[in-house]
Design an enzyme around this catalytic site. Structure first.
Site, PDB file in Angstrom:
ATOM      1  N   HIS A  56      63.453  -8.998 -67.388  1.00  0.00           N
ATOM      2  CA  HIS A  56      62.648  -8.724 -68.695  1.00  0.00           C
ATOM      3  C   HIS A  56      61.236  -8.032 -68.050  1.00  0.00           C
ATOM      4  CE1 HIS A  56      60.857 -12.655 -67.205  1.00  0.00           C
ATOM      5  NE2 HIS A  56      59.955 -12.629 -67.762  1.00  0.00           N
ATOM      6  N   HIS A  58      57.906  -8.874 -68.009  1.00  0.00           N
ATOM      7  CA  HIS A  58      56.630  -9.484 -67.544  1.00  0.00           C
ATOM      8  C   HIS A  58      56.201  -8.823 -66.019  1.00  0.00           C
ATOM      9  CE1 HIS A  58      56.953 -13.068 -70.679  1.00  0.00           C
ATOM     10  NE2 HIS A  58      56.344 -11.771 -71.124  1.00  0.00           N
ATOM     11  N   ASP A  60      55.131 -10.310 -63.399  1.00  0.00           N
ATOM     12  CA  ASP A  60      55.607 -11.430 -62.445  1.00  0.00           C
ATOM     13  C   ASP A  60      57.278 -10.923 -62.097  1.00  0.00           C
ATOM     14  OD1 ASP A  60      55.849 -12.763 -64.658  1.00  0.00           O
ATOM     15  OD2 ASP A  60      56.319 -14.491 -63.622  1.00  0.00           O
ATOM     16  N   HIS A  61      57.819 -10.200 -62.853  1.00  0.00           N
ATOM     17  CA  HIS A  61      59.143  -9.590 -62.737  1.00  0.00           C
ATOM     18  C   HIS A  61      59.577  -8.482 -62.571  1.00  0.00           C
ATOM     19  CE1 HIS A  61      60.412 -14.061 -63.838  1.00  0.00           C
ATOM     20  NE2 HIS A  61      59.397 -13.857 -64.386  1.00  0.00           N
ATOM     21  N   HIS A 113      62.200 -15.691 -74.656  1.00  0.00           N
ATOM     22  CA  HIS A 113      60.851 -15.443 -73.974  1.00  0.00           C
ATOM     23  C   HIS A 113      60.329 -14.234 -74.382  1.00  0.00           C
ATOM     24  CE1 HIS A 113      58.379 -16.139 -70.377  1.00  0.00           C
ATOM     25  NE2 HIS A 113      58.760 -15.175 -69.867  1.00  0.00           N
ATOM     26  N   ASP A 132      63.552 -15.952 -66.775  1.00  0.00           N
ATOM     27  CA  ASP A 132      62.776 -17.067 -67.450  1.00  0.00           C
ATOM     28  C   ASP A 132      63.076 -17.452 -68.721  1.00  0.00           C
ATOM     29  OD1 ASP A 132      60.772 -16.646 -65.537  1.00  0.00           O
ATOM     30  OD2 ASP A 132      59.269 -15.770 -66.549  1.00  0.00           O
ATOM     31  N   HIS A 170      61.175 -19.595 -61.568  1.00  0.00           N
ATOM     32  CA  HIS A 170      59.940 -20.243 -61.295  1.00  0.00           C
ATOM     33  C   HIS A 170      60.253 -21.808 -60.781  1.00  0.00           C
ATOM     34  CE1 HIS A 170      56.946 -17.250 -63.037  1.00  0.00           C
ATOM     35  NE2 HIS A 170      57.965 -16.994 -63.907  1.00  0.00           N
TER      36      HIS A 170
HETATM   37 FE    FE Z   1      57.887 -15.255 -65.056  1.00  0.00          FE
HETATM   38 ZN    ZN Z   2      58.172 -14.254 -68.099  1.00  0.00          ZN
END
Ligand code: FE
Ligand code: ZN
Length: 253
Positions: A56, A58, A60-61, A113, A132, A170
């Site tokens: 996805h 985001h 942090d991805h 998400h 996530d 995570h």
């Molecule tokens: Fe994440």
């Molecule tokens: Zn995420």
């Protein structure tokens, strides 16, 4: 020959994953939480990166995509929403297949998400990279989708074989376990929670998990059975799920 997965911590609570197709020696990186850590691990292992697979958009991805691609020449694959943050070489959606040497990753749409979140499933090796969407004893927050969409996504994951290894993005498991115990008193959950707290005490990861373990103990997958506990008795399954999700959102463990 099979798929070999290397997992390592990134940022404060993300995991990075490198997957090697042993038949050809080609590697994929699932999401790019931290370019520096990913490049260091690749170097250490001596693996050649062919693909970046985003779940996805985001940061942090997908935030490390540009740096990892620049260093390795890897092809960047992901759902269209990733282009909100960074370019893709190939857009994929549900039903598509991404090949890494002899390994086939099937793309499953698992929105909720984020709207276009996807999961990569290697059916031959019983491995899923779920980003996530599903966590050990948890699930992703509903930032973009609604409870109905996320419940449908989780049902797709629950339909995978019980022995599927699930790589979640995570390490949220101890906090998830405290919440789970507040809505469920199932003995299997209690036993698992004790193991989780002990593992985290020792600084050990609780990821990966399996579909079977999550079906047995994850309060989000078990939402229909917990409906009365979260004020959703008699409601449709997705609404029971939504009530568990809402309870977690305000839970102060
Ligand atoms: Fe994440
Ligand atoms: Zn995420």
């Amino acid at each position: 020959m099979a798929l070999k997965v290397h997992q390592f911590p990134c940022l404060s609570d993300n995991y990075g994953f490198l997957a090697l197709d042993e038949a050809t020696g080609l590697a994929a990186c699932i999401d790019t939480p931290e370019a520096g850590a990913i490049l260091r691990e690749l170097d250490k292992l001596g693996w050649k990166l062919a693909l970046i697979l985003n779940t996805h958009w985001h940061p942090d991805h997908a935030g490390g995509n540009a740096e990892v691609k620049a260093a390795t020449g890897a092809t960047v694959v992901g759902p269209g929403e990733v282009t909100r943050l960074t370019p893709l070489d190939r857009q994929v959606a549900g039903g598509d297949v991404v090949e890494l040497g002899a390994t086939r990753f099937e793309v499953i749409e698992t929105g909720g998400h984020t709207l276009q979140h996807i999961t990569y499933v290697d059916r031959a090796d019983h491995i899923a990279f779920v980003g996530d969407t599903l966590f050990a004893l948890g699930c992703g927050r509903l930032f973009e989708g609604d409870a109905a969409q996320m419940w449908e996504s989780l049902q797709k994951l629950a339909a995978l074989p019980d022995d599927t290894t699930v790589y979640c993005a995570h390490e949220y498991t101890a906090a998830n376990a405290r919440f789970a115990l507040s809505v469920d008193d199932d003995p299997a959950l209690k036993r698992r929670a004790e193991q989780i707290f002990a593992a985290r005490e020792r600084g050990e990861p609780t990821v990966p998990t399996t579909i079977g373990l999550e079906k047995a103990t994850n309060p989000f997958l078990r939402a229909p059975r917990l409906a009365a506990r979260v004020g959703a008795a008699g409601k449709p399954d997705y609404q029971a799920f939504g009530a568990v999700r809402a309870a977690k959102d305000v839970f102060k463990g």
